[in-house]
Design an enzyme around this catalytic site. Sequence first.
Site, PDB file in Angstrom:
ATOM      1  N   HIS A  38      99.956   2.511  17.569  1.00  0.00           N
ATOM      2  CA  HIS A  38     101.030   3.319  16.988  1.00  0.00           C
ATOM      3  C   HIS A  38     101.732   4.175  18.037  1.00  0.00           C
ATOM      4  CE1 HIS A  38     103.224   5.254  13.811  1.00  0.00           C
ATOM      5  NE2 HIS A  38     102.687   6.437  14.037  1.00  0.00           N
ATOM      6  N   SER A  62     107.537   7.251  14.193  1.00  0.00           N
ATOM      7  CA  SER A  62     106.662   7.567  13.067  1.00  0.00           C
ATOM      8  C   SER A  62     107.409   8.422  12.040  1.00  0.00           C
ATOM      9  CB  SER A  62     105.398   8.254  13.584  1.00  0.00           C
ATOM     10  OG  SER A  62     104.375   8.238  12.626  1.00  0.00           O
TER      11      SER A  62
END
Length: 260
Positions: free
Chosen positions: A241, A92
Amino acid sequence: MLLNYQQKQTALNEADQKCENIFIIHGLFGSLSNLAGIATALQEYQQIISIDLRNHGNSPHSPSMSYQEMANDLFELADHLNIENFSVIGHSMGGKVAMTCALQRPERINKIVIADIAPITYPNKHSDVLAGLKAVAKQQIKSRQSADLILSQYVKTAEVRQFLLKSLQKKGEHYQLQFNLEAIIANYDSIRGWPAIDNVFNKEALFIKGGNSDYICADNQNTILYLFPKAKAKVIENTGHWLHAEKPKTFNRLISQFFN
């Protein structure tokens, strides 16, 4: 800025095999413990350095946190450890830092692994999270349960709240958030953005996407290949994610194969 880090030496004798130095970088609101699984998985054959980015974990706080600054922090730590060339794994926001390192100083970076992020500007995905964390920070928190109760008014997913509250540390009689929330809010547009760097990284790069995540999509392919011409992509199906936490065995295997 000298970052907080944790170094794991390989079990191999250096005379038996030349080991790779690999820096591992967490995402927004995280700390070096988030990617401990891949650090352990790689430790047998590689030298691992897990870091806390500025304004996170036990690293120093700063009012600014551009990607260029965070990349420079990594190079400063590498210099401190007398490491000239190294590889980087980033998830991320940490993936954006890893990409920035590779584009700023490609001569020093061997390989990169980018977990579920693209070199683009994202829409605001964290307004509820930031509002909830601000509400927590305003209160004198005496238990994790009370912090979770406040946060639940803004963030409905229990797993997300559990992750965010990992940074809740007890100081005296009260709990406080370990990351620098004020700086994160002030720099949020920069964090969700992408710096304009006129360069390419013409070495091996692995992008790993969560099959159910929208952080990397087909529209990003040309941008990724322009900046990273040798990039390869892998998809971990049925994951979001947080792919390293949802499918750790698959995540660790893909990265281990990439390096070993």
